[in-house]
Design a protein around this motif. Structure first.
Motif, PDB file in Angstrom:
ATOM      1  N   UNK A   1       1.979   7.743 -15.322  1.00  0.00           N
ATOM      2  CA  UNK A   1       3.108   8.030 -14.281  1.00  0.00           C
ATOM      3  C   UNK A   1       4.226   6.503 -14.960  1.00  0.00           C
ATOM      4  N   UNK A   2       3.687   5.533 -15.199  1.00  0.00           N
ATOM      5  CA  UNK A   2       4.317   4.415 -15.804  1.00  0.00           C
ATOM      6  C   UNK A   2       5.028   4.756 -17.043  1.00  0.00           C
ATOM      7  N   UNK A   3       4.569   5.731 -17.983  1.00  0.00           N
ATOM      8  CA  UNK A   3       5.383   6.281 -19.054  1.00  0.00           C
ATOM      9  C   UNK A   3       6.198   7.194 -18.812  1.00  0.00           C
ATOM     10  N   UNK A   4       5.850   8.135 -17.811  1.00  0.00           N
ATOM     11  CA  UNK A   4       6.968   9.387 -17.496  1.00  0.00           C
ATOM     12  C   UNK A   4       7.961   8.874 -16.623  1.00  0.00           C
ATOM     13  N   UNK A   5       7.892   7.802 -15.867  1.00  0.00           N
ATOM     14  CA  UNK A   5       8.575   7.312 -14.779  1.00  0.00           C
ATOM     15  C   UNK A   5       8.976   5.860 -15.055  1.00  0.00           C
ATOM     16  N   UNK A   6       9.237   5.613 -16.216  1.00  0.00           N
ATOM     17  CA  UNK A   6       9.179   4.166 -16.569  1.00  0.00           C
ATOM     18  C   UNK A   6      10.244   3.237 -15.871  1.00  0.00           C
ATOM     19  N   UNK A   7      11.433   3.780 -15.654  1.00  0.00           N
ATOM     20  CA  UNK A   7      12.318   3.112 -14.707  1.00  0.00           C
ATOM     21  C   UNK A   7      11.963   2.705 -13.424  1.00  0.00           C
ATOM     22  N   UNK A   8      11.600   4.119 -12.751  1.00  0.00           N
ATOM     23  CA  UNK A   8      10.973   3.922 -11.502  1.00  0.00           C
ATOM     24  C   UNK A   8       9.820   3.071 -11.196  1.00  0.00           C
ATOM     25  N   UNK A   9       9.100   3.075 -12.154  1.00  0.00           N
ATOM     26  CA  UNK A   9       7.921   2.201 -12.098  1.00  0.00           C
ATOM     27  C   UNK A   9       8.142   0.702 -11.989  1.00  0.00           C
ATOM     28  N   UNK A  10       9.176   0.264 -13.062  1.00  0.00           N
ATOM     29  CA  UNK A  10       9.598  -0.995 -12.973  1.00  0.00           C
ATOM     30  C   UNK A  10      10.563  -1.272 -11.728  1.00  0.00           C
ATOM     31  N   UNK A  11      11.249  -0.521 -11.136  1.00  0.00           N
ATOM     32  CA  UNK A  11      11.848  -0.855  -9.790  1.00  0.00           C
ATOM     33  C   UNK A  11      10.683  -1.015  -8.782  1.00  0.00           C
ATOM     34  N   UNK A  12       9.635   0.062  -8.839  1.00  0.00           N
ATOM     35  CA  UNK A  12       8.535   0.011  -7.694  1.00  0.00           C
ATOM     36  C   UNK A  12       7.840  -1.459  -7.624  1.00  0.00           C
ATOM     37  N   UNK A  13       8.200  -2.272  -8.934  1.00  0.00           N
ATOM     38  CA  UNK A  13       7.275  -3.556  -9.051  1.00  0.00           C
ATOM     39  C   UNK A  13       7.984  -4.419  -8.023  1.00  0.00           C
ATOM     40  N   UNK A  14       9.121  -4.116  -7.446  1.00  0.00           N
ATOM     41  CA  UNK A  14       9.699  -5.162  -6.527  1.00  0.00           C
ATOM     42  C   UNK A  14       8.901  -5.092  -5.272  1.00  0.00           C
ATOM     43  N   UNK A  15       8.082  -4.349  -5.096  1.00  0.00           N
ATOM     44  CA  UNK A  15       7.573  -4.282  -3.867  1.00  0.00           C
ATOM     45  C   UNK A  15       6.290  -5.472  -3.803  1.00  0.00           C
ATOM     46  N   UNK A  16       5.870  -5.814  -5.004  1.00  0.00           N
ATOM     47  CA  UNK A  16       4.831  -7.112  -5.002  1.00  0.00           C
ATOM     48  C   UNK A  16       4.988  -8.246  -4.233  1.00  0.00           C
ATOM     49  N   UNK A  17       6.430  -8.853  -4.724  1.00  0.00           N
ATOM     50  CA  UNK A  17       7.014  -9.928  -3.853  1.00  0.00           C
ATOM     51  C   UNK A  17       7.150  -9.913  -2.398  1.00  0.00           C
ATOM     52  N   UNK A  18       7.664  -8.624  -2.036  1.00  0.00           N
ATOM     53  CA  UNK A  18       7.921  -8.290  -0.704  1.00  0.00           C
ATOM     54  C   UNK A  18       6.685  -8.225   0.122  1.00  0.00           C
ATOM     55  N   UNK A  19       5.780  -7.640  -0.241  1.00  0.00           N
ATOM     56  CA  UNK A  19       4.408  -7.460   0.514  1.00  0.00           C
ATOM     57  C   UNK A  19       3.794  -8.981   0.341  1.00  0.00           C
ATOM     58  N   UNK A  20       3.861  -9.549  -0.616  1.00  0.00           N
ATOM     59  CA  UNK A  20       3.201 -11.089  -0.473  1.00  0.00           C
ATOM     60  C   UNK A  20       3.864 -11.755   0.561  1.00  0.00           C
ATOM     61  N   UNK A  21       5.107 -11.857   0.288  1.00  0.00           N
ATOM     62  CA  UNK A  21       6.104 -12.494   1.251  1.00  0.00           C
ATOM     63  C   UNK A  21       5.824 -12.220   2.641  1.00  0.00           C
ATOM     64  N   UNK A  22       6.009 -11.154   3.143  1.00  0.00           N
ATOM     65  CA  UNK A  22       5.991 -10.608   4.364  1.00  0.00           C
ATOM     66  C   UNK A  22       4.559 -10.320   4.945  1.00  0.00           C
ATOM     67  N   UNK A  23       3.717  -9.886   4.288  1.00  0.00           N
ATOM     68  CA  UNK A  23       2.390  -9.512   4.836  1.00  0.00           C
ATOM     69  C   UNK A  23       1.080 -10.472   4.324  1.00  0.00           C
ATOM     70  N   UNK A  24       1.332 -11.122   3.140  1.00  0.00           N
ATOM     71  CA  UNK A  24       0.326 -11.725   2.273  1.00  0.00           C
ATOM     72  C   UNK A  24      -0.628 -10.531   1.769  1.00  0.00           C
ATOM     73  N   UNK A  25      -0.137  -9.560   1.309  1.00  0.00           N
ATOM     74  CA  UNK A  25      -0.832  -8.692   0.625  1.00  0.00           C
ATOM     75  C   UNK A  25      -0.202  -8.477  -0.589  1.00  0.00           C
ATOM     76  N   UNK A  26      -1.487  -8.407  -1.686  1.00  0.00           N
ATOM     77  CA  UNK A  26      -1.060  -8.097  -3.107  1.00  0.00           C
ATOM     78  C   UNK A  26      -1.564  -6.706  -3.361  1.00  0.00           C
ATOM     79  N   UNK A  27      -0.796  -5.897  -3.913  1.00  0.00           N
ATOM     80  CA  UNK A  27      -1.146  -4.742  -4.625  1.00  0.00           C
ATOM     81  C   UNK A  27      -1.154  -4.464  -6.070  1.00  0.00           C
ATOM     82  N   UNK A  28      -1.933  -3.584  -6.453  1.00  0.00           N
ATOM     83  CA  UNK A  28      -2.332  -3.503  -7.807  1.00  0.00           C
ATOM     84  C   UNK A  28      -1.290  -2.377  -8.468  1.00  0.00           C
ATOM     85  N   UNK A  29      -1.771  -2.142  -9.733  1.00  0.00           N
ATOM     86  CA  UNK A  29      -0.614  -0.966 -10.646  1.00  0.00           C
ATOM     87  C   UNK A  29      -0.744   0.413  -9.945  1.00  0.00           C
TER      88      UNK A  29
END
Length: 276
Positions: free
Chosen positions: A123-151
């Motif tokens: 998925x990371x290779x096939x949809x590279x830009x989508x994956x890079x964009x999806x990583x924006x959710x990491x700081x959002x979840x950390x800030x709003x819910x104190x939750x960390x997600x994996x790859x």
């Protein structure tokens, strides 16, 4: 003009449109503060409006929204706004399905039930830009819910983003990623050679199989026939391509145009030439 059905929180309102009597989700800073049931309201500038007459893989959007913490709708909106910034245009009807997925992901994480997805690398290779964009959710979840997600969870969000920018469901994107992975493995087995996943040839081959799977699913056809040339000049690559195409047909349960074999053989030959 809208009539308030329910203020879900300070930033989210469930409302009925005066023009069509349909239910909508309104999201905007402070839009729900002090709102009462049946109160009429104009949509303030900057407020986002979403129709709840969409059907998702898990059911009706309205039913999903009613049972969901509004914070997940706001988080999904943040991810889609970033996606819109990156890609220019997105289908906002994916908002509720994405919010629904994020809600379940958070529930899994908090219950120590994090998943492992064998297709995350693909998925990371096939949809590279989508994956890079999806990583924006990491700081959002950390800030709003104190939750960390994996790859792996980021990979699933990437599929939702891909669905929002292409006419392709999340289920089909997963199917294509699985198809690409199996076909690449089949090429390695047939040739007896390991393909460097970081090579340009691998990337071209992978993307070709991806778009080939999409063409088969949409019943689109190529115009130029390279079968005779490739079968005569590069018989080994053509033999492998025929095997892969047969596998893809069985996987997708759809008949493939014979012309696809020659094009796939060309990409396989590029990989073989790089390995020699």
């Amino acid at each position: 003009m809208f009539r308030v059905k329910k203020a879900l929180n300070n930033n989210t309102v469930l409302a009925i449109g005066d023009a069509d009597s349909r239910e909508y989700l309104l999201i905007g800073k402070g839009i729900g503060f002090g709102k009462k049931v049946s109160q009429r309201m104009e949509v303030p500038e900057g407020c986002a409006i979403y129709s709840l007459y969409e059907h998702t893989e898990r059911g009706n959007s309205l039913d999903l929204v009613k049972g969901m913490d509004p914070v997940f709708l706001e988080i999904a909106q943040q991810v889609l706004k970033e996606s819109e910034r990156v890609f220019g245009k997105v289908d906002w009807s994916i908002l509720v399905p994405m919010a629904d997925h994020i809600a379940f992901a958070v529930k899994r994480i908090r219950g120590n039930e994090q998943i492992s997805n064998p297709l995350t690398g693909d998925i990371r290779a096939l949809f590279h830009l989508e994956y890079k964009t999806a990583e924006c959710i990491r700081p959002i979840l950390k800030e709003r819910l104190d939750v960390e997600i994996d790859e792996h969870e980021v990979g699933y969000i990437a599929l939702h983003i891909h669905s929002a920018i292409e006419n392709e469901t999340v289920a089909l994107s997963m199917q294509i990623a699985g198809t690409v992975r199996e076909c690449i493995q089949l090429v390695e087995e047939q040739t007896g050679k390991k393909i460097d996943v970081m090579s340009l040839s691998y990337n071209r081959l992978m993307n070709h199989v991806r778009y080939m799977a999409v063409r088969v699913s949409k019943k689109e056809k190529l115009k130029l026939d390279m079968n005779d040339y490739m079968s005569e000049q590069f018989p080994d690559a053509f033999r492998v391509a025929r095997t892969v195409c047969g596998h893809l047909e069985r996987y997708l349960k759809q008949k493939m145009d014979e012309v696809e074999i020659g094009y796939l053989a060309m990409h396989i030959q590029r990989v073989l030439a790089e390995l020699d």
